[in-house]
Scaffold this motif. Sequence first.
Motif, PDB file in Angstrom:
ATOM      1  N   ASP A  58      58.831  95.047 -33.242  1.00 60.43           N
ATOM      2  CA  ASP A  58      58.375  93.946 -32.391  1.00 60.43           C
ATOM      3  C   ASP A  58      59.400  93.628 -31.302  1.00 60.43           C
ATOM      4  O   ASP A  58      59.031  93.334 -30.156  1.00 60.43           O
ATOM      5  CB  ASP A  58      58.102  92.703 -33.234  1.00 60.43           C
ATOM      6  N   LEU A  59      60.678  93.681 -31.652  1.00 61.95           N
ATOM      7  CA  LEU A  59      61.721  93.425 -30.657  1.00 61.95           C
ATOM      8  C   LEU A  59      61.725  94.497 -29.567  1.00 61.95           C
ATOM      9  O   LEU A  59      61.955  94.195 -28.392  1.00 61.95           O
ATOM     10  CB  LEU A  59      63.098  93.368 -31.329  1.00 61.95           C
ATOM     11  N   LEU A  60      61.463  95.740 -29.944  1.00 58.26           N
ATOM     12  CA  LEU A  60      61.460  96.822 -28.964  1.00 58.26           C
ATOM     13  C   LEU A  60      60.468  96.553 -27.845  1.00 58.26           C
ATOM     14  O   LEU A  60      60.713  96.885 -26.677  1.00 58.26           O
ATOM     15  CB  LEU A  60      61.136  98.151 -29.643  1.00 58.26           C
ATOM     16  N   HIS A  61      59.329  95.937 -28.165  1.00 56.70           N
ATOM     17  CA  HIS A  61      58.332  95.628 -27.149  1.00 56.70           C
ATOM     18  C   HIS A  61      58.917  94.728 -26.050  1.00 56.70           C
ATOM     19  O   HIS A  61      58.510  94.809 -24.885  1.00 56.70           O
ATOM     20  CB  HIS A  61      57.126  94.930 -27.775  1.00 56.70           C
ATOM     21  N   LYS A  62      59.854  93.878 -26.421  1.00 55.11           N
ATOM     22  CA  LYS A  62      60.453  92.950 -25.449  1.00 55.11           C
ATOM     23  C   LYS A  62      61.367  93.663 -24.465  1.00 55.11           C
ATOM     24  O   LYS A  62      61.693  93.121 -23.403  1.00 55.11           O
ATOM     25  CB  LYS A  62      61.226  91.859 -26.183  1.00 55.11           C
ATOM     26  N   TYR A  63      61.788  94.865 -24.819  1.00 53.60           N
ATOM     27  CA  TYR A  63      62.696  95.625 -23.947  1.00 53.60           C
ATOM     28  C   TYR A  63      61.980  96.789 -23.271  1.00 53.60           C
ATOM     29  O   TYR A  63      62.618  97.725 -22.792  1.00 53.60           O
ATOM     30  CB  TYR A  63      63.884  96.140 -24.768  1.00 53.60           C
ATOM     31  N   ALA A  64      60.652  96.720 -23.220  1.00 58.94           N
ATOM     32  CA  ALA A  64      59.858  97.820 -22.675  1.00 58.94           C
ATOM     33  C   ALA A  64      60.237  98.156 -21.237  1.00 58.94           C
ATOM     34  O   ALA A  64      60.178  99.319 -20.824  1.00 58.94           O
ATOM     35  CB  ALA A  64      58.373  97.484 -22.753  1.00 58.94           C
ATOM     36  N   ASP A  65      60.641  97.135 -20.459  1.00 61.18           N
ATOM     37  CA  ASP A  65      60.965  97.389 -19.050  1.00 61.18           C
ATOM     38  C   ASP A  65      62.253  98.187 -18.886  1.00 61.18           C
ATOM     39  O   ASP A  65      62.568  98.639 -17.774  1.00 61.18           O
ATOM     40  CB  ASP A  65      61.056  96.077 -18.269  1.00 61.18           C
ATOM     41  N   GLU A  66      62.991  98.400 -19.960  1.00 63.25           N
ATOM     42  CA  GLU A  66      64.209  99.209 -19.867  1.00 63.25           C
ATOM     43  C   GLU A  66      63.898 100.705 -19.906  1.00 63.25           C
ATOM     44  O   GLU A  66      64.770 101.535 -19.645  1.00 63.25           O
ATOM     45  CB  GLU A  66      65.178  98.836 -20.996  1.00 63.25           C
ATOM     46  N   PHE A  67      62.659 101.039 -20.222  1.00 61.51           N
ATOM     47  CA  PHE A  67      62.223 102.437 -20.140  1.00 61.51           C
ATOM     48  C   PHE A  67      61.686 102.672 -18.725  1.00 61.51           C
ATOM     49  O   PHE A  67      60.482 102.658 -18.486  1.00 61.51           O
ATOM     50  CB  PHE A  67      61.145 102.721 -21.191  1.00 61.51           C
ATOM     51  N   GLU A  68      62.590 102.869 -17.813  1.00 60.50           N
ATOM     52  CA  GLU A  68      62.208 103.033 -16.405  1.00 60.50           C
ATOM     53  C   GLU A  68      61.664 104.430 -16.153  1.00 60.50           C
ATOM     54  O   GLU A  68      61.973 105.382 -16.884  1.00 60.50           O
ATOM     55  CB  GLU A  68      63.418 102.757 -15.507  1.00 60.50           C
ATOM     56  N   LEU A  69      60.852 104.555 -15.095  1.00 56.63           N
ATOM     57  CA  LEU A  69      60.294 105.853 -14.737  1.00 56.63           C
ATOM     58  C   LEU A  69      61.408 106.893 -14.591  1.00 56.63           C
ATOM     59  O   LEU A  69      62.486 106.567 -14.104  1.00 56.63           O
ATOM     60  CB  LEU A  69      59.511 105.728 -13.429  1.00 56.63           C
ATOM     61  N   PRO A  70      61.152 108.107 -15.077  1.00 56.33           N
ATOM     62  CA  PRO A  70      59.861 108.693 -15.468  1.00 56.33           C
ATOM     63  C   PRO A  70      59.414 108.356 -16.896  1.00 56.33           C
ATOM     64  O   PRO A  70      58.403 108.882 -17.352  1.00 56.33           O
ATOM     65  CB  PRO A  70      60.120 110.188 -15.338  1.00 56.33           C
TER      66      PRO A  70
END
Length: 267
Positions: A58-70
């Motif tokens: 659940d915490l990982l979802h909060k950091y989703a924006d850290e997986f930047e493109l690509p």
Amino acid sequence: MTINEVCLKLLSKFIEVCDAHNLNWFVDSGTLLGCVRKGKMIPWDDDIDIIMPRKDYDLLHKYADEFELPFFFQTAETDKYFEIHAKLRLDGTACITKRDKDGSHHQGMALDIFVLDSVPDDQNELDAEIGFLRMIGRYSSMHNICEKEYLKHQTMDEALIYKAMNEVVADATNRNSNSKYVGNVMFCRYSDYKDVKFSREAYSSYFIKMFENIPVRVPIGYEEILEGWYGKDWRIERQAPTFHSALIDANRDYRQISLLEIEKFFE
């Protein structure tokens, strides 16, 4: 790049974000099998499997924006895509399954992120939980393949369903934090795996093992886990069952592959 190189690139990025936030995780399924056997991917595998305790997931979802493109962190809340668990995708590659050939969402090669939940000791509670997941799964599947005429023109809110599924299972996990067993409860909705569960001790700690030159976390009870998924003879090298075939390309973006080529692949 090769398929293995893409998989390891996804794994490295996943570990980077988890390490930055001290999130707990373990290699799982085929990745665990390959890691324990020879410290590398099994020859017929084309993705990485990870499992995380519910709180960390659940915490990982909060950091989703850290997986930047690509890279792209994919759930029903971030993409027009329904799946029971999160995936980390890589643009510039392709992993197209038969049900996803319409191209309406990210279809790069993926790292699967499963959830480790508490399995209720009360069988009636577990049956109710699995029954709910099956109901949702059947509903979403009917939308995807239009099996039922009366559903064709209805709108499915994938994000709402994903949220509901996770809230139901998370609530059960919180209420059963001292139960005897844990497992991938989301996956238990499949009849073949409805009884797959593991002692809480199996995931109580981990040790580090090199996997294709990347240090990964192997759960301390890996023998129990692998026997649960693959049977008592899991040490014998043979191709494990796969759930679907996919058009895999490590060097072409899924948006570059024509519908004609996709349809021909699945003939």
